[in-house]
Motif scaffolding. Structure first.
Motif, PDB file in Angstrom:
ATOM      1  N   GLU A 105     -16.641  30.356  14.490  1.00 20.49           N
ATOM      2  CA  GLU A 105     -16.046  31.497  13.721  1.00 20.49           C
ATOM      3  C   GLU A 105     -15.165  30.386  12.477  1.00 20.49           C
ATOM      4  O   GLU A 105     -15.322  30.847  11.450  1.00 20.49           O
ATOM      5  CB  GLU A 105     -14.791  32.058  14.516  1.00 20.49           C
ATOM      6  CG  GLU A 105     -14.258  33.132  13.759  1.00 20.49           C
ATOM      7  CD  GLU A 105     -13.152  34.098  14.439  1.00 20.49           C
ATOM      8  OE1 GLU A 105     -12.532  34.688  13.873  1.00 20.49           O
ATOM      9  OE2 GLU A 105     -13.011  33.847  15.668  1.00 20.49           O
ATOM     10  N   LEU A 106     -14.300  29.308  12.704  1.00 22.30           N
ATOM     11  CA  LEU A 106     -13.819  28.504  11.776  1.00 22.30           C
ATOM     12  C   LEU A 106     -14.942  28.077  10.821  1.00 22.30           C
ATOM     13  O   LEU A 106     -14.748  27.869   9.634  1.00 22.30           O
ATOM     14  CB  LEU A 106     -12.931  27.866  12.228  1.00 22.30           C
ATOM     15  CG  LEU A 106     -11.472  28.319  12.713  1.00 22.30           C
ATOM     16  CD1 LEU A 106     -10.895  27.134  13.581  1.00 22.30           C
ATOM     17  CD2 LEU A 106     -10.834  28.883  11.829  1.00 22.30           C
ATOM     18  N   SER A 107     -15.948  27.148  11.448  1.00 20.77           N
ATOM     19  CA  SER A 107     -16.838  26.585  10.662  1.00 20.77           C
ATOM     20  C   SER A 107     -17.652  27.335   9.776  1.00 20.77           C
ATOM     21  O   SER A 107     -18.219  26.950   8.536  1.00 20.77           O
ATOM     22  CB  SER A 107     -17.837  25.936  11.499  1.00 20.77           C
ATOM     23  OG  SER A 107     -18.620  26.951  12.351  1.00 20.77           O
ATOM     24  N   SER A 108     -17.728  28.794   9.996  1.00 15.94           N
ATOM     25  CA  SER A 108     -18.650  29.520   8.936  1.00 15.94           C
ATOM     26  C   SER A 108     -17.717  30.015   8.000  1.00 15.94           C
ATOM     27  O   SER A 108     -18.104  30.999   7.038  1.00 15.94           O
ATOM     28  CB  SER A 108     -19.076  30.640   9.733  1.00 15.94           C
ATOM     29  OG  SER A 108     -18.163  31.535  10.500  1.00 15.94           O
ATOM     30  N   ALA A 109     -16.152  29.834   8.205  1.00 16.44           N
ATOM     31  CA  ALA A 109     -15.555  30.639   7.068  1.00 16.44           C
ATOM     32  C   ALA A 109     -15.100  29.646   6.213  1.00 16.44           C
ATOM     33  O   ALA A 109     -15.425  28.209   6.443  1.00 16.44           O
ATOM     34  CB  ALA A 109     -14.018  30.952   7.615  1.00 16.44           C
ATOM     35  N   LYS A 110     -14.174  29.906   5.113  1.00 12.71           N
ATOM     36  CA  LYS A 110     -13.463  29.085   4.130  1.00 12.71           C
ATOM     37  C   LYS A 110     -12.495  28.280   4.937  1.00 12.71           C
ATOM     38  O   LYS A 110     -11.130  29.336   4.915  1.00 12.71           O
ATOM     39  CB  LYS A 110     -13.540  29.149   2.912  1.00 12.71           C
ATOM     40  CG  LYS A 110     -12.973  28.015   1.947  1.00 12.71           C
ATOM     41  CD  LYS A 110     -12.755  28.767   0.519  1.00 12.71           C
ATOM     42  CE  LYS A 110     -14.134  29.138  -0.404  1.00 12.71           C
ATOM     43  NZ  LYS A 110     -13.913  29.528  -1.576  1.00 12.71           N
ATOM     44  N   ALA A 111     -12.412  27.304   5.536  1.00  8.36           N
ATOM     45  CA  ALA A 111     -10.918  26.791   6.341  1.00  8.36           C
ATOM     46  C   ALA A 111     -10.080  26.390   5.230  1.00  8.36           C
ATOM     47  O   ALA A 111     -10.385  25.186   4.475  1.00  8.36           O
ATOM     48  CB  ALA A 111     -11.229  25.884   7.430  1.00  8.36           C
ATOM     49  N   VAL A 112      -8.665  26.542   4.985  1.00  7.62           N
ATOM     50  CA  VAL A 112      -7.825  26.059   4.146  1.00  7.62           C
ATOM     51  C   VAL A 112      -7.083  25.406   5.085  1.00  7.62           C
ATOM     52  O   VAL A 112      -6.141  26.033   5.885  1.00  7.62           O
ATOM     53  CB  VAL A 112      -7.110  27.318   3.438  1.00  7.62           C
ATOM     54  CG1 VAL A 112      -5.970  26.508   2.411  1.00  7.62           C
ATOM     55  CG2 VAL A 112      -8.197  27.945   2.584  1.00  7.62           C
ATOM     56  N   VAL A 113      -6.799  23.988   5.010  1.00 13.77           N
ATOM     57  CA  VAL A 113      -6.052  23.136   5.961  1.00 13.77           C
ATOM     58  C   VAL A 113      -4.705  22.879   5.197  1.00 13.77           C
ATOM     59  O   VAL A 113      -4.878  22.117   4.373  1.00 13.77           O
ATOM     60  CB  VAL A 113      -6.765  21.972   6.782  1.00 13.77           C
ATOM     61  CG1 VAL A 113      -6.074  21.116   7.391  1.00 13.77           C
ATOM     62  CG2 VAL A 113      -8.294  22.297   7.192  1.00 13.77           C
ATOM     63  N   VAL A 114      -3.579  23.099   5.808  1.00 14.32           N
ATOM     64  CA  VAL A 114      -2.442  22.884   5.008  1.00 14.32           C
ATOM     65  C   VAL A 114      -1.202  22.159   5.935  1.00 14.32           C
ATOM     66  O   VAL A 114      -1.135  22.605   6.995  1.00 14.32           O
ATOM     67  CB  VAL A 114      -1.826  24.314   4.672  1.00 14.32           C
ATOM     68  CG1 VAL A 114      -0.554  23.849   3.857  1.00 14.32           C
ATOM     69  CG2 VAL A 114      -2.823  24.938   3.693  1.00 14.32           C
ATOM     70  N   GLU A 115      -0.580  21.196   5.235  1.00 12.06           N
ATOM     71  CA  GLU A 115       0.382  20.548   6.134  1.00 12.06           C
ATOM     72  C   GLU A 115       1.559  20.521   5.038  1.00 12.06           C
ATOM     73  O   GLU A 115       1.421  19.840   4.200  1.00 12.06           O
ATOM     74  CB  GLU A 115       0.173  19.320   6.537  1.00 12.06           C
ATOM     75  CG  GLU A 115       1.348  18.638   7.058  1.00 12.06           C
ATOM     76  CD  GLU A 115       1.011  17.161   7.783  1.00 12.06           C
ATOM     77  OE1 GLU A 115       1.966  16.564   8.595  1.00 12.06           O
ATOM     78  OE2 GLU A 115      -0.087  16.461   7.341  1.00 12.06           O
ATOM     79  N   VAL A 116       2.703  21.127   5.554  1.00  8.42           N
ATOM     80  CA  VAL A 116       4.158  21.262   4.658  1.00  8.42           C
ATOM     81  C   VAL A 116       4.786  19.862   5.326  1.00  8.42           C
ATOM     82  O   VAL A 116       5.399  20.102   6.260  1.00  8.42           O
ATOM     83  CB  VAL A 116       4.532  22.455   4.790  1.00  8.42           C
ATOM     84  CG1 VAL A 116       6.088  22.415   3.804  1.00  8.42           C
ATOM     85  CG2 VAL A 116       3.836  23.519   4.310  1.00  8.42           C
ATOM     86  N   GLY A 117       4.907  19.013   4.512  1.00 14.85           N
ATOM     87  CA  GLY A 117       5.626  17.821   4.899  1.00 14.85           C
ATOM     88  C   GLY A 117       6.888  17.761   4.388  1.00 14.85           C
ATOM     89  O   GLY A 117       7.413  18.609   3.873  1.00 14.85           O
TER      90      GLY A 117
END
Length: 530
Positions: A153-165
């Protein structure tokens, strides 16, 4: 590119030999803590965690307010690293190749970072890599990619990976294993907390101030991430992991946790309405963690709402996981990163309407030359991808002007982001594009003259190879598909199988071979396939 050619060009990027088990350690010097993870890397790169340590520090407060580390903070960090060294000895980790120490935004931004790095080295012998945003994104991808591969499901979507440091927000946009975009924003939980403290904002005004600052960055992210398909948000970082464990106490971190936005909002509201003492008492966390929890959760929440999401995913992945995967992979996954870097460079080339077919064929010829001239240039395999990217992009200066297009290309590349390449790597690519024609590299040239001697030599060696590749593709038809390099009486002979008339390429070679002959001390002769 044929199968045999691809094998030749990338043979340095894979290895069939299983590495013996070894115990390694990674140390991450962040804005609010210094964390160490010790793990065993077994057959086929399997990682078995052995020990995790975390100690709070005040480096972020110093760097993001006065831009200078206080003596007290430096000694605090040194004391922690000395205690970690004891753990390293207990696990028998002594070889430098089995220890990786990195520092992120706090150390990058401190005006006295060199003094800090020197003090740590003198006290502990540990060498710290102050990694830039591009490398952080690359390492983050290394850690998050296994999760994306397992979830259809994730691989077929546009995955926005975010880290708030503590000092910055890192962003990756991935689809189907391909990195579509990456960026870094000067928005961090420690920065937001320091803004509130500097302004002396009352509790009633704190949320509005933070939301205003966060909203500006969220708007920039929305511009970068086009909503042209289903978006999924994957959050990483200590603060969002706390939220995941609080909402799902049973979560063990081995899979992605799915957080309903409604529950995340209730937790965020409760945290933002408390002061630090109340957060510490209510949630049983340290004061350092309490300081950043509210600003970080509010950032994740606003970003999820901006994309109108009902849920977000939380990964237990962190920078140290990425570093461990990198150490475990060694050469086996470098080919995948090479492909990601090339995709990023190709995207940049398309923005400037480059001749893609010509550029790719020239780059492939440059890779073939790099492989066959290994005994002559004696450069590490990682420089092949820098040469390849430079060959891809060497003509993008034409978008500005045909005249001095090599200088325009250097300017464009220097001021662009290329996924997987550090700022220094990007500078090398820019210089190779600068020297793909015309003048030879000179110490009086900026920024070539600012490089250390070994880096100047690398640029000269690679630029000489690039010029030969361009000559081999002088017809711009791609007819030169294979080459064979041999040495005859101090001459480097390039034979072109399958092409009988190479008169056009020979003319171009006479114009382009001067730098190679000067750097390598060998005349260049081009022969047809007869």
């Amino acid at each position: 590119m044929s199968t045999s050619s691809r094998s030749e060009a990338t043979k340095e990027y894979s290895s069939s030999e299983a590495a013996p088990p070894r115990i390694v350690a990674v140390i991450d010097i962040g804005a609010t803590s210094i964390r160490m993870e010790i793990a065993q890397i077994g057959a086929e790169g399997r990682i078995k965690p052995l020990s995790r340590l975390v100690r709070p520090v005040d480096l972020g407060k110093d760097a993001f307010t006065s831009r200078k580390f206080q003596r007290k903070s430096i000694e605090q960090a040194v004391k922690i690293l000395k205690s970690y060294q004891q753990a390293l000895l207990e696990f028998g980790i002594q070889s430098p190749e089995n220890i990786r120490v990195v520092a992120t935004s706090a150390v990058r931004e401190a005006a006295n970072r060199l003094q800090f790095l020197d003090r740590v080295y003198i006290a502990t012998g540990l060498q710290i890599d102050s990694i830039d945003e591009a490398e952080v994104n690359r390492i983050t991808y290394m850690g998050i990619q296994p999760h994306l591969e397992r979830d259809r499901e994730l691989s077929s979507a546009k995955a926005v990976v975010v880290e708030v440091g503590g000092g910055s927000t890192e962003l990756l946009v991935v689809r189907g294993g391909n990195v579509l975009a990456s960026d870094t924003y000067r928005l961090g939980a420690v920065r937001l907390a320091e803004v509130l403290e500097t302004l002396g904002a009352p509790r009633s005004k704190r949320r509005a101030i933070m939301e205003n600052r966060i909203g500006q960055t969220v708007a920039q992210i929305q511009e970068l991430v086009r909503i042209d398909m289903r978006i999924e948000l994957i959050a990483i970082g200590g603060d969002i992991r706390f939220a995941a464990h609080h909402i799902h106490p049973e979560w063990d971190g081995s899979t992605l946790a799915k957080l309903p936005i409604s529950q995340l909002e209730r937790l965020t509201n409760a945290v933002v309405d408390c002061d630090q003492d109340e957060i510490v008492r209510r949630y049983g966390i340290s004061f350092a963690e309490a300081e950043t929890l509210g600003p970080a959760l509010l950032t994740y929440l606003q970003l999820a709402k901006a994309f109108e999401l009902k849920n977000i995913y939380v990964s237990n992945t962190n920078l140290r996981d990425g570093l461990l995967h990198e150490m475990a992979a060694r050469d086996s996954l470098t080919a995948e990163f090479r492909n990601q870097i090339i995709r990023s460079a190709t995207t940049l080339g398309r923005k400037f309407d480059f001749d893609e077919a010509f550029a790719k064929h020239t780059a492939e010829l440059a890779s073939k030359l790099f492989a066959q001239l290994r005994e002559a240039h004696r450069l590490e395999s990682r420089f092949e991808v820098i040469l390849y990217v430079a060959a891809l992009l060497h003509e993008i200066g034409n978008a500005i002007s045909d005249r001095s297009n090599h200088k325009h290309a250097m300017y464009i590349i220097r001021n662009s982001e290329l996924f997987g390449l550090t700022r220094h790597d990007v500078l090398l690519v820019a210089l190779l594009a600068r020297y793909h024609r015309r003048a030879f590299p000179q110490p009086s040239h900026d920024p070539y003259g600012t490089l250390q001697l070994d880096q100047r030599v690398i640029v000269s060696k690679l630029a000489a190879i690039l010029r030969l590749a361009i000559a081999l593709n002088a017809s711009r038809s791609g007819r030169v598909k294979d080459i064979r390099c041999t040495t005859e009486r101090n001459r480097m002979v390039i034979q072109v199988p399958g092409v009988e008339d190479v008169s056009l390429e020979q003319l171009a070679m006479r114009q382009n071979r001067g730098l190679f002959e000067e750097i390598y001390g060998k005349a260049v002769l081009l022969r047809s396939g007869r």
